[in-house]
Every structure is written in structure tokens, then in C-alpha cells.
Design a protein around this motif. Structure first.
Motif, PDB file in Angstrom:
ATOM      1  N   ALA A  13      71.786  19.858  82.554  1.00 43.11           N
ATOM      2  CA  ALA A  13      71.263  20.766  81.527  1.00 43.11           C
ATOM      3  C   ALA A  13      71.085  20.042  80.202  1.00 43.11           C
ATOM      4  O   ALA A  13      70.041  20.166  79.549  1.00 43.11           O
ATOM      5  CB  ALA A  13      72.189  21.967  81.369  1.00 43.11           C
ATOM      6  N   ARG A  14      72.067  19.256  79.792  1.00 46.52           N
ATOM      7  CA  ARG A  14      71.997  18.530  78.512  1.00 46.52           C
ATOM      8  C   ARG A  14      70.819  17.551  78.509  1.00 46.52           C
ATOM      9  O   ARG A  14      70.110  17.411  77.519  1.00 46.52           O
ATOM     10  CB  ARG A  14      73.314  17.790  78.264  1.00 46.52           C
ATOM     11  N   GLY A  15      70.602  16.884  79.631  1.00 44.38           N
ATOM     12  CA  GLY A  15      69.466  15.975  79.727  1.00 44.38           C
ATOM     13  C   GLY A  15      68.145  16.691  79.512  1.00 44.38           C
ATOM     14  O   GLY A  15      67.212  16.136  78.932  1.00 44.38           O
ATOM     15  N   ASN A  16      68.074  17.928  79.945  1.00 45.19           N
ATOM     16  CA  ASN A  16      66.845  18.688  79.759  1.00 45.19           C
ATOM     17  C   ASN A  16      66.717  19.261  78.359  1.00 45.19           C
ATOM     18  O   ASN A  16      65.606  19.470  77.887  1.00 45.19           O
ATOM     19  CB  ASN A  16      66.735  19.768  80.838  1.00 45.19           C
ATOM     20  N   VAL A  17      67.824  19.496  77.676  1.00 41.86           N
ATOM     21  CA  VAL A  17      67.740  19.849  76.252  1.00 41.86           C
ATOM     22  C   VAL A  17      67.074  18.696  75.523  1.00 41.86           C
ATOM     23  O   VAL A  17      66.119  18.884  74.759  1.00 41.86           O
ATOM     24  CB  VAL A  17      69.132  20.126  75.643  1.00 41.86           C
ATOM     25  N   GLU A  18      67.567  17.487  75.755  1.00 45.01           N
ATOM     26  CA  GLU A  18      67.039  16.308  75.070  1.00 45.01           C
ATOM     27  C   GLU A  18      65.575  16.046  75.423  1.00 45.01           C
ATOM     28  O   GLU A  18      64.790  15.624  74.582  1.00 45.01           O
ATOM     29  CB  GLU A  18      67.903  15.097  75.400  1.00 45.01           C
TER      30      GLU A  18
END
Length: 97
Positions: A13-18
Motif C-alpha cells: 500500500a505504501r509503495g502505491n501511495v508513493e
């Protein structure tokens, strides 16, 4: 369903925020839970976004600093990660309960 791995889901999920919100600043994990049907991780992040329509110039005085802060908003999004294969499934706006 495989064993739950919240750390892995949060990383996806964090990778997709970035990736999807490259101008996000101060990204904070707010919540991570499994959906009621057990098929998705629902990972909520909050982050600051500078408004594109900020008409104030950049300067070093206090008024410019205040204007910069006022041109920023905090957003909350729920990122969905498949509970079986940890693929990114999408995101949606967070709604207050």
C-alpha cells in the motif's frame, strides 16, 4: 486464504501511495485491517498535499510561511491489497464514521 501478513500489505500500500501521489508529504499509517469478507487488506494512510492553486510566492518571511501552510491540506485514503496474493487492488476516499 494464506496466513495474514499486515507488514507486507502495508508495504504494498505504501509503495502505491508513493507511486500514485508523488507529491505526498508526511505520509502516516492510520489504520490497517482485513475486510469483513477476508479478501482485502484495507490500509489507510494520511498525507499532506500542497495545493496547486497556491497563489502566494515563496519567500522567507513569516507571512510566506503561513501562506504555505494554509495552502496545504491533509488527505486520507484507503488502499486495498489482495489478501491472497498481495497485489494492489485500488484505493478510495476515507469517510468519517
Amino acid at each position: 486464504m494464506a496466513e495474514l501478513d499486515f507488514d507486507r500489505a502495508v508495504k504494498v500500500a505504501r509503495g502505491n501511495v508513493e507511486k500514485l501521489v508523488p507529491k505526498a508529504k508526511n505520509v502516516t499509517l492510520e489504520e490497517a485491517m482485513i475486510s469483513s469478507d477476508g479478501k482485502l487488506y484495507e490500509v489507510t494512510f494520511s498525507y499532506d498535499i500542497d495545493r496547486e492553486d497556491n497563489l502566494f510566492g515563496v519567500g522567507s518571511d513569516n507571512i510566506s510561511k503561513l501562506a504555505s501552510l494554509m495552502g496545504r491540506r491533509r488527505e486520507y485514503k484507503i488502499f486495498l491489497v489482495d489478501a491472497d496474493n498481495y497485489s494492489f487492488r485500488g484505493f478510495r476516499n476515507h469517510k468519517e464514521k
